[in-house]
Design an enzyme around this catalytic site. Sequence first.
Site, PDB file in Angstrom:
ATOM      1  N   LYS A   7      20.475 -28.583  60.752  1.00 29.20           N
ATOM      2  CA  LYS A   7      20.785 -27.300  61.398  1.00 29.20           C
ATOM      3  C   LYS A   7      20.159 -26.134  60.624  1.00 29.20           C
ATOM      4  O   LYS A   7      19.437 -25.310  61.184  1.00 29.20           O
ATOM      5  CB  LYS A   7      22.298 -27.085  61.513  1.00 29.20           C
ATOM      6  CG  LYS A   7      22.719 -25.680  61.909  1.00 29.20           C
ATOM      7  CD  LYS A   7      22.164 -25.228  63.257  1.00 29.20           C
ATOM      8  CE  LYS A   7      22.414 -23.758  63.498  1.00 29.20           C
ATOM      9  NZ  LYS A   7      21.817 -23.267  64.768  1.00 29.20           N
ATOM     10  N   ARG A  52      11.892 -21.693  61.022  1.00 26.37           N
ATOM     11  CA  ARG A  52      11.435 -20.547  61.832  1.00 26.37           C
ATOM     12  C   ARG A  52      11.255 -19.317  60.942  1.00 26.37           C
ATOM     13  O   ARG A  52      10.279 -18.563  61.088  1.00 26.37           O
ATOM     14  CB  ARG A  52      12.449 -20.270  62.934  1.00 26.37           C
ATOM     15  CG  ARG A  52      12.034 -19.174  63.903  1.00 26.37           C
ATOM     16  CD  ARG A  52      12.933 -19.182  65.133  1.00 26.37           C
ATOM     17  NE  ARG A  52      12.724 -18.063  66.018  1.00 26.37           N
ATOM     18  CZ  ARG A  52      11.785 -18.000  66.967  1.00 26.37           C
ATOM     19  NH1 ARG A  52      10.935 -19.004  67.116  1.00 26.37           N
ATOM     20  NH2 ARG A  52      11.690 -16.952  67.756  1.00 26.37           N
ATOM     21  N   CYS A  97      21.241 -15.557  62.664  1.00 23.03           N
ATOM     22  CA  CYS A  97      20.848 -16.923  62.261  1.00 23.03           C
ATOM     23  C   CYS A  97      19.838 -16.911  61.116  1.00 23.03           C
ATOM     24  O   CYS A  97      20.129 -17.367  60.016  1.00 23.03           O
ATOM     25  CB  CYS A  97      20.235 -17.660  63.450  1.00 23.03           C
ATOM     26  SG  CYS A  97      21.224 -17.593  64.912  1.00 23.03           S
TER      27      CYS A  97
HETATM   28  N1  SAJ Z   1      10.854 -12.541  65.110  1.00 26.09           N
HETATM   29  C1  SAJ Z   1       9.597 -12.193  64.609  1.00 26.09           C
HETATM   30  N2  SAJ Z   1       8.518 -12.937  64.962  1.00 26.09           N
HETATM   31  C2  SAJ Z   1       8.640 -14.023  65.799  1.00 26.09           C
HETATM   32  C3  SAJ Z   1       9.923 -14.374  66.287  1.00 26.09           C
HETATM   33  C4  SAJ Z   1      11.016 -13.614  65.933  1.00 26.09           C
HETATM   34  O1  SAJ Z   1       9.458 -11.217  63.874  1.00 26.09           O
HETATM   35  O2  SAJ Z   1       7.628 -14.653  66.113  1.00 26.09           O
HETATM   36  C5  SAJ Z   1      12.018 -11.750  64.716  1.00 26.09           C
HETATM   37  C6  SAJ Z   1      12.744 -11.126  65.890  1.00 26.09           C
HETATM   38  O3  SAJ Z   1      12.237  -9.849  66.164  1.00 26.09           O
HETATM   39  C7  SAJ Z   1      14.179 -11.049  65.375  1.00 26.09           C
HETATM   40  C8  SAJ Z   1      14.301 -12.250  64.440  1.00 26.09           C
HETATM   41  O4  SAJ Z   1      12.958 -12.642  64.121  1.00 26.09           O
HETATM   42  O5  SAJ Z   1      14.396  -9.863  64.649  1.00 26.09           O
HETATM   43  C9  SAJ Z   1      15.050 -13.442  65.024  1.00 26.09           C
HETATM   44  O6  SAJ Z   1      14.469 -13.711  66.275  1.00 26.09           O
HETATM   45  P1  SAJ Z   1      14.757 -15.126  67.015  1.00 26.09           P
HETATM   46  O7  SAJ Z   1      13.847 -15.167  68.199  1.00 26.09           O
HETATM   47  O8  SAJ Z   1      14.717 -16.233  66.051  1.00 26.09           O
HETATM   48  O9  SAJ Z   1      16.229 -14.936  67.630  1.00 26.09           O
HETATM   49  P2  SAJ Z   1      17.626 -15.432  67.074  1.00 26.09           P
HETATM   50  O10 SAJ Z   1      17.942 -14.820  65.781  1.00 26.09           O
HETATM   51  O11 SAJ Z   1      18.584 -15.236  68.196  1.00 26.09           O
HETATM   52  O12 SAJ Z   1      17.409 -16.996  66.797  1.00 26.09           O
HETATM   53  C10 SAJ Z   1      18.015 -17.951  67.629  1.00 26.09           C
HETATM   54  C11 SAJ Z   1      18.090 -19.214  66.819  1.00 26.09           C
HETATM   55  N3  SAJ Z   1      18.943 -20.134  67.523  1.00 26.09           N
HETATM   56  C12 SAJ Z   1      19.907 -20.791  66.841  1.00 26.09           C
HETATM   57  O13 SAJ Z   1      20.122 -20.625  65.672  1.00 26.09           O
HETATM   58  C13 SAJ Z   1      20.742 -21.720  67.639  1.00 26.09           C
HETATM   59  C14 SAJ Z   1      16.715 -19.810  66.612  1.00 26.09           C
HETATM   60  O14 SAJ Z   1      16.867 -21.136  66.088  1.00 26.09           O
HETATM   61  C15 SAJ Z   1      15.953 -19.907  67.907  1.00 26.09           C
HETATM   62  O15 SAJ Z   1      14.656 -20.413  67.643  1.00 26.09           O
HETATM   63  C16 SAJ Z   1      15.838 -18.498  68.506  1.00 26.09           C
HETATM   64  O16 SAJ Z   1      17.203 -18.086  68.802  1.00 26.09           O
HETATM   65  C17 SAJ Z   1      15.030 -18.507  69.803  1.00 26.09           C
HETATM   66  O17 SAJ Z   1      14.001 -19.226  69.810  1.00 26.09           O
HETATM   67  O18 SAJ Z   1      15.414 -17.746  70.688  1.00 26.09           O
END
Ligand code: SAJ
Length: 456
Positions: free
Chosen positions: A215, A222, A279
């Site tokens: 997990k 990521r 997360c």
């Molecule tokens: N971000 C970047 N660059 C990227 C992707 C994201 O800077 O390429 C930033 C976003 O702006 C944000 C942060 O990272 O500030 C997190 O973004 P996120 O897309 O990871 O969204 P979260 O935090 O909601 O992550 C969740 C996580 N899900 C779980 O923990 C069950 C993550 O594992 C998922 O991959 C993500 O959602 C998803 O893909 O939506």
Amino acid sequence: MTKKIVVVGMGYVGIPIAALLADVDGFSVIGIQRRSTRSEWKIDWLNKGKNPISGDEPGLSELISKVWKKGAFKVTDTFSMCNDADYILIDVQTPINSDRTPNYNSLIQACEEIGKHMKRQTTVIVESTVAPGTTENIVKPILERESGMRAGEGFYLAFGYERVMPGRLIRNIIHLPKIVGGVTEESTKKAVELYSKIVQADIYSTDLWTAEVAKVVENAYRDVNIAFANEVALICESLGVNAYEVRKLVNTLPNDTTNPETNPVRNMLYPGSGVGGHCLPKDPWLLIDGLNKYGKTKYIPRMIIAGREINDAMPLHVADLVEGALHERNISIINSKIVILGAAFLENSADTRNSPSIVLYDELIRRGAQVVIHDPIIQNLDRPFIRDFEEALKSAQAVVLMTKHKEYQNLNLRVLINKLKTPILIDGRNTYDKKEVEKAGWMYKGVGKGKSRDVQ
Ligand code: SAJ
């Protein structure tokens, strides 16, 4: 024979899984939510069949109303309802403290109460994200002490992690593969039996520790990949190259259809103004906490720590871009009005947890600027923010785009230029094209976009 299920913690994980389980024929679900000022209103809302989760969550409101009408889902603040539960799911929050160690207050309290009330042969499943080793070394001892039973004998115990994402709460539970690991094979089997009633994707069984590690590794992976993109952005700025163009070209490497195991061959993520949410800023530290507490050999995960440091520093880099742009116009940042567009951590979301915009706000204040935060969606923020876009821009010396809300795309920069004192746009999320912005009479700087070689 009705199966009774208790879900502890009515948050963005507990509510959807409780509703989905309540929709199974023969299942009756009790949600437990402690009465704190912040969250007790959810008890009353859910007991009227209403969805307390904000934002667009397809299917959730209808499902909550359906299972409420059926009388299959009720919420309470007392743990005594655990006394005849066949399954008890733990979905309480597990934040980290300022020293990056886990804050297990809610988890420990829930385990103490569950242990006091649970009956023999109950299956307890931890769904909250924890440091590896937590179920074995914290949850299990409390449940055994309070119940007088042994895990794997008197009751079953497993870890089954959630993969919810904002906007896809219901869909992800049903359609994403589920990972489950029990203290014993029988415990794993019991957990798989429950999930198989609602999960339509594969359910992978493993041991308890492997499930816990998977997990937090899923999110550390990521986080490190975003940090890689951010480091490439800083390199590109220095070299005068557009990191988003580099990313696009790198990702043209096609997947290998003859060897699916090696795909994606390349999948560089997006650089940006920071990494927020509930997360990614937390889970790498949970992994490291488990390593520090239960690792058999000393190892310092330098890359994962460096990834966190790079991502945490991005809002500070944005502050440097702001100060650098003002300097190019011979303007001091002190007393300059700077507008931050977007307080949510994610575009088109109202969620502000660990938002990079708050880090930027504090840094600009520290440097002596007057700072205004604008966001069209969020409901609350522990910094001042305004909704009136024109008011926000009035007499500003610079505008910083921190969150790529749809409201901030296709702004009419030729018109807006007259509202500002100095038309400077700092683009934290590759929302605008440099040439277009400069044609509209603005100075443009962007994360990952160098200045010297006339990049887009
Ligand atoms: N971000 C970047 N660059 C990227 C992707 C994201 O800077 O390429 C930033 C976003 O702006 C944000 C942060 O990272 O500030 C997190 O973004 P996120 O897309 O990871 O969204 P979260 O935090 O909601 O992550 C969740 C996580 N899900 C779980 O923990 C069950 C993550 O594992 C998922 O991959 C993500 O959602 C998803 O893909 O939506």
